[in-house]
Enzyme design. Structure first.
Site, PDB file in Angstrom:
ATOM      1  N   CYS A 129       0.555  -1.256   0.037  1.00  0.00           N
ATOM      2  CA  CYS A 129       0.299  -0.172  -0.146  1.00  0.00           C
ATOM      3  C   CYS A 129       0.702   1.030  -0.158  1.00  0.00           C
ATOM      4  CB  CYS A 129      -0.434  -0.019   1.445  1.00  0.00           C
ATOM      5  SG  CYS A 129      -1.876   1.019   1.101  1.00  0.00           S
ATOM      6  N   GLY A 182       6.984  15.461  -5.533  1.00  0.00           N
ATOM      7  CA  GLY A 182       7.694  14.176  -6.063  1.00  0.00           C
ATOM      8  C   GLY A 182       7.412  13.303  -5.018  1.00  0.00           C
ATOM      9  N   TYR A 183       6.806  13.207  -3.861  1.00  0.00           N
ATOM     10  CA  TYR A 183       6.841  12.271  -2.295  1.00  0.00           C
ATOM     11  C   TYR A 183       6.391  10.376  -2.944  1.00  0.00           C
ATOM     12  CZ  TYR A 183       8.564  16.272   0.747  1.00  0.00           C
ATOM     13  OH  TYR A 183       8.729  17.408   0.961  1.00  0.00           O
ATOM     14  N   LYS A 186       6.873   9.669  -6.579  1.00  0.00           N
ATOM     15  CA  LYS A 186       8.029   8.453  -6.807  1.00  0.00           C
ATOM     16  C   LYS A 186       8.707   8.357  -5.776  1.00  0.00           C
ATOM     17  CE  LYS A 186       6.826  10.308 -11.147  1.00  0.00           C
ATOM     18  NZ  LYS A 186       5.763  11.224 -11.313  1.00  0.00           N
ATOM     19  N   GLU A 217       1.839  -4.700  -5.456  1.00  0.00           N
ATOM     20  CA  GLU A 217       0.737  -5.715  -4.633  1.00  0.00           C
ATOM     21  C   GLU A 217      -0.283  -4.651  -5.235  1.00  0.00           C
ATOM     22  OE1 GLU A 217      -1.840  -7.116  -0.702  1.00  0.00           O
ATOM     23  OE2 GLU A 217      -0.172  -6.372  -0.684  1.00  0.00           O
TER      24      GLU A 217
END
Length: 450
Positions: free
Chosen positions: A292, A303-304, A306, A326
């Site tokens: 998750c 950008g957090y 990625k 998942e």
């Protein structure tokens, strides 16, 4: 022009008229006749004034009486049909244009008539193809069950640190918290309360200034903490409650023992403030390196997302494994992953001299070969020749795709990562629990709803 002689009244207060071509046309209801239809029925379609002060089409999902109001005084929970479910909200009657009101009765009659002409197999095929993004792996019955149970947000807003945040989706908090207008979270231990005064008292006693785990990464003001769900069960459960407010597809697991949580924080002299997180199973037989992922709304588009994805792959490299997230991914999660895979693969192809195989790309990036293939196929950079996949990497095409992919997000400084793969003397017992947990996921959804 239509003749007035062709006008006939409808029982629902609307009107039909014959136009010049002999066709029936529907006129809007008058204000008085629309008012007589109050309270609006669930399923009614109407135009509603949104936060941009423009009118948008909505469908009434639920209704509730206004406290101390009259017999027809209701608030309505509406879904904006142009937008994602995250924007569903309670609205007041004055936000609705009753002159545009339509009822779903005719639509239901048409559906019933059509269904009589369809075989059971045809109806199942239609159910299977009408799937909302992020729910592709739910069968039709599970999808209907999910949408019915989660159709109305139970928490409208939260306070977390210095931010007031509007929630997006339903989250199965304990029943005593249902229909609380606003929940107040401790940003360090993630305990939640109904009132600001409770939070203020709690903050005087809470001695945490960061997530309760090991700091495994620090670069500038960014820190990453690894939290073991078995050692910090309440924190893990509270994090899941919080995340579900912003993730539609997530199944909440009360047994967090099997998971590790990687919590990203921005740090200052007041402490380490949660930005987002990802979780992963301690042992995944399907090579999942992420279960998750969430970046909280105040920190999105910075950008957090990625960064979190990149961090999960750096952990996979240290484990000497390839990884994949998942499924199903949320709509925003899928966008982030596609952007990450695209940029990582294109940058390698642009720098690499000579031929390179899918397997070599997988070994270099820890990205699963299936994800590499799907990404390159979407970019039209791969062909199947003589029984094998061939990468077609024209430099101009690569530059064009890189430009379209946008910025790469924040970079993980691997030299600042201090981490060893998870090992535990109870490994075999955990693997058995993991298999049991996966086998019972459908029943977990049902028990969660009860």
């Amino acid at each position: 022009m239509g003749s007035m002689e062709g006008l006939k009244a409808e029982s629902n207060g609307g009107a039909q008229a014959m136009n010049g071509g002999g066709e029936m046309t529907t006129t809007r209801r008058g204000r008085s006749s629309a008012s007589s239809a109050l309270p609006l029925e669930v399923g009614t379609k109407v135009m509603c004034r949104w936060r941009d002060q423009k009118m948008h089409p909505v469908k009434v999902i639920e209704r509730r009486k206004v406290p101390h109001g009259g017999a027809s005084d209701y608030e309505y929970y509406v879904h904006y049909t142009e937008f994602n479910r995250r924007l569903d909200e309670w609205v007041k009657l004055e936000q609705l244009d009753l002159d545009t009101m339509e009822n779903d009765v005719d639509e239901k009659v048409d559906d019933k008539a059509t269904s009589l002409k369809m075989t059971r197999h045809q109806k199942r095929k239609i159910d299977e193809t009408h799937v909302e993004p992020g729910h592709e792996e739910l069968d039709a019955a599970s999808l209907r069950e999910h949408e019915e149970f989660t159709k109305v947000k139970n928490i409208a807003k939260i306070e977390l640190g210095r931010y007031d945040i509007d929630t997006w989706y339903f989250s199965p908090f304990p029943s005593e918290y249902n229909d609380t207008p606003k929940l107040f979270f401790c940003e360090f231990c993630l305990s939640f309360m109904k009132r600001k005064e409770q939070l203020q008292r709690h903050m005087k006693k809470c001695d945490l200034k960061h997530p309760p785990g090991d700091e495994i990464y620090r670069s500038g003001t960014l820190s990453m903490f690894e939290v073991d769900g078995k050692k910090n069960k309440v924190y893990g459960q509270n994090l899941c409650y919080l995340a579900k407010l912003f993730l539609d597809h997530k199944t909440l697991y009360y047994d967090v023992d099997l998971f590790l949580f990687y919590v990203l924080c921005e740090c200052d002299d007041r402490g380490c403030h949660i930005v987002g997180y990802f979780s992963k199973e301690k042992h995944s037989e399907e090579s999942y390196n992420l279960a998750c992922i969430l970046t909280l709304p105040p920190y999105q588009r910075k950008g957090y997302g990625k960064f979190l994805i990149s961090f999960s792959y750096e952990l996979s490299k240290k484990e000497g494994k390839v990884g994949t997230p998942e499924r199903p991914l949320s709509d925003l999660g899928l966008l982030s992953y596609r952007g990450y895979w695209t940029r990582v693969l294109l940058e390698i192809l642009k720098k690499h001299k000579g031929n390179i195989s899918i397997k070599e790309l997988s070994d270099m990036t820890a990205i699963k070969t299936d994800d590499i293939l799907s990404t390159l196929q979407a970019l039209d950079l791969i062909q199947y020749r003589k029984g094998q996949h061939v990468i077609c990497a024209d430099p101009k095409v690569l530059d064009r795709h890189l430009k379209a992919a946008g910025r790469g997000g924040l970079q993980v400084d691997v030299s600042k990562l201090i981490w060893t793969p998870y090992k535990d003397q109870e490994d075999e017992e955990l693997r058995r629990d993991q298999r049991k947990s996966r086998a019972c996921r459908s029943s977990a959804r049902r028990s969660q709803q009860q």
